[in-house]
Design a protein around this motif. Structure first.
Motif, PDB file in Angstrom:
ATOM      1  N   ARG A  45      -1.798   2.668   6.655  1.00 47.66           N
ATOM      2  CA  ARG A  45      -2.398   1.391   7.076  1.00 47.66           C
ATOM      3  C   ARG A  45      -1.306   0.587   7.764  1.00 47.66           C
ATOM      4  N   ALA A  82      -3.880   8.309   6.393  1.00 48.17           N
ATOM      5  CA  ALA A  82      -3.951   7.320   5.305  1.00 48.17           C
ATOM      6  C   ALA A  82      -3.077   6.095   5.551  1.00 48.17           C
ATOM      7  N   ILE A  85       1.080   5.694  -0.269  1.00 46.39           N
ATOM      8  CA  ILE A  85       0.358   6.965  -0.144  1.00 46.39           C
ATOM      9  C   ILE A  85       1.009   7.949  -1.110  1.00 46.39           C
ATOM     10  N   GLU A 102      -1.374  -0.869  -4.141  1.00 48.93           N
ATOM     11  CA  GLU A 102      -2.621  -0.130  -3.936  1.00 48.93           C
ATOM     12  C   GLU A 102      -2.282   1.281  -3.462  1.00 48.93           C
ATOM     13  N   HIS A 120       0.872  -1.174   0.000  1.00 49.14           N
ATOM     14  CA  HIS A 120       0.000   0.000   0.000  1.00 49.14           C
ATOM     15  C   HIS A 120       0.905   1.218   0.000  1.00 49.14           C
ATOM     16  N   THR A 152      -3.383   5.186  -2.038  1.00 44.03           N
ATOM     17  CA  THR A 152      -4.313   6.159  -1.479  1.00 44.03           C
ATOM     18  C   THR A 152      -3.768   7.551  -1.795  1.00 44.03           C
ATOM     19  N   THR A 179       1.321  -0.225   4.712  1.00 47.21           N
ATOM     20  CA  THR A 179       1.872   0.905   3.947  1.00 47.21           C
ATOM     21  C   THR A 179       3.378   0.737   3.824  1.00 47.21           C
TER      22      THR A 179
END
Ligand code: PLP
Length: 384
Positions: free
Chosen positions: A140, A138, A100, A123, A98, A125, A144
């Protein structure tokens, strides 16, 4: 390359491209190494450290040594474009990942993150990267792997707090990456503020002459992440060509004087058009009224970049008309070259862009600033 300039300031290192003299000829400009393959030793080893052109090229390594020094990092990988460098930084993450990333960032990389990254197990954000609160929200925990910043960020010049984001990344066990293309190592060295990796579209200020497409990643440490990034570049064949590497070295020799002049001119242009009633807003981190000015003043030294945007009061058609009427500014995309560029940015970013349609992006070159102001002034006059 074993530089004779181990302790000098980065601008001295850059001006002399490391200071090495060619052993064979005494040439003060290094020869360009074109070989795609290298001789194996009789004992079957490659003792010189060069095996094959896809991972190994001395001219490329010389360019990397200059950038490493400019960013005060541990190692640099240069590649065939800024996009190659940026995507390599993401593809070197362990997946699933993940990440950002900013709402406002270089549009093509945002497109890749939005539309392609998922197929690589990444993924994303998107957040307002001008807000540490939004970045922290944001995260995780455990998932992240990277926070990506661009500061100042295209084309609104949003400023992100590198040190603040580094703390969030560290607490999350994530890496902090900074696209520092616009800041240049002259104005900001993100590693000093806690970044793990710095990315440059070397196409822009590092080369500075609008004649090379190149990218660079500089790493704070030569660690496992660096090794994975090197592997991605090697496997995907992303290395820069030797001619381009030589041109990039040539460009970086004048980086500091170019950027100093561009920053000074951009500040003057920003202050001039901030007083112009035909301009509804000037976006430039060097203006005290600019959101993010204080953070920029803290983490940038020597100025606030050679990039700014103006918003034309009469709207989109007037902005396009203004760009159509310039004579000295060149109507073109890109930035960071010696010639000044003007661009109706929404036209290139298309749907989904946060860029207002009345915005003109300005890349300030090395022309006389009075000529640039007069030219933009008469072009804005085409709307009356
Ligand atoms: N990052 C920024 C801030 C850019 O402006 C650009 C290109 O405009 C890139 C990355 C991508 O660089 P390149 O065009 O060399 O792939």
């Amino acid at each position: 390359m074993t530089s004779k300039l181990p302790t000098v300031k980065p601008e001295t290192f850059a001006a002399q491209a490391g200071g090495d003299i060619d052993v064979e000829t005494g040439a003060i400009v290094a020869p360009i190494h074109l070989a795609t393959t290298y001789i194996r030793d009789p004992d079957n080893a490659y003792s010189k450290g060069y095996v094959y052109g896809r991972p190994d090229n001395l001219t490329v390594r010389q360019a990397e040594a200059v950038i490493t020094r400019l960013e005060e990092g541990a190692a640099t990988l240069v590649s065939g474009s800024g996009m190659t460098a940026a995507t390599c930084a993401f593809l070197a993450l362990e997946r699933p990942a993940h990440v950002i990333a900013p709402d406002v960032m270089y549009w093509a990389l945002k497109l890749w993150l939005r539309e392609d990254a998922r197929t690589h197990g990444i993924e994303v954000t998107f957040v307002d990267a001008g807000s540490l609160h939004d970045i922290a929200k944001a995260v995780r925990p455990g998932q992240t792997k990277m926070i990506w910043l661009e500061t100042p960020a295209n084309p609104l010049w949003t400023i992100s707090d590198i040190a603040g984001a580094a703390k969030i990344a560290q607490d999350a066990g994530a890496l902090l990456a900074v696209d520092s293309t616009v800041a240049t190592p002259v104005l900001t060295q993100p590693i000093k503020h806690g970044a793990d990796v710095v990315m440059h579209a070397a196409t822009k200020y590092l080369n500075g002459h609008s004649d090379v497409v190149a990218g660079a990643l500089t790493f704070a440490r030569k660690d496992a992440y660096f090794q994975r990034a090197e592997r991605v570049r090697r496997m995907l064949g992303g290395i820069l060509g030797p001619f381009e590497a030589a041109l990039l070295i040539r460009g970086m020799r004048t980086l500091h004087v170019r950027v100093a002049a561009q920053v000074k001119a951009a500040q003057r242009i920003a202050e001039h058009f901030a007083r112009d009633p035909r301009v509804v807003q000037v976006l430039y981190p060097g203006l005290p009224s600019f959101v993010g000015h204080d953070v920029a003043a803290r983490q940038m030294s020597g100025g606030f970049s050679g990039m700014l945007s103006i918003r034309v009061k009469a709207g989109e058609a007037a902005a396009v008309r203004t760009a159509a009427h310039v004579n000295i500014w060149k109507r073109a995309t890109s930035l960071g070259g010696v010639e000044s560029l003007i661009e109706h940015r929404a036209s290139i970013e298309g749907a989904g862009s946060p860029c207002p349609t009345d915005l003109l992006r300005l890349s300030v070159g090395l022309e006389a600033v009075d000529d640039l102001i007069a030219d933009l002034d008469q072009a804005l006059g085409a709307n009356s």
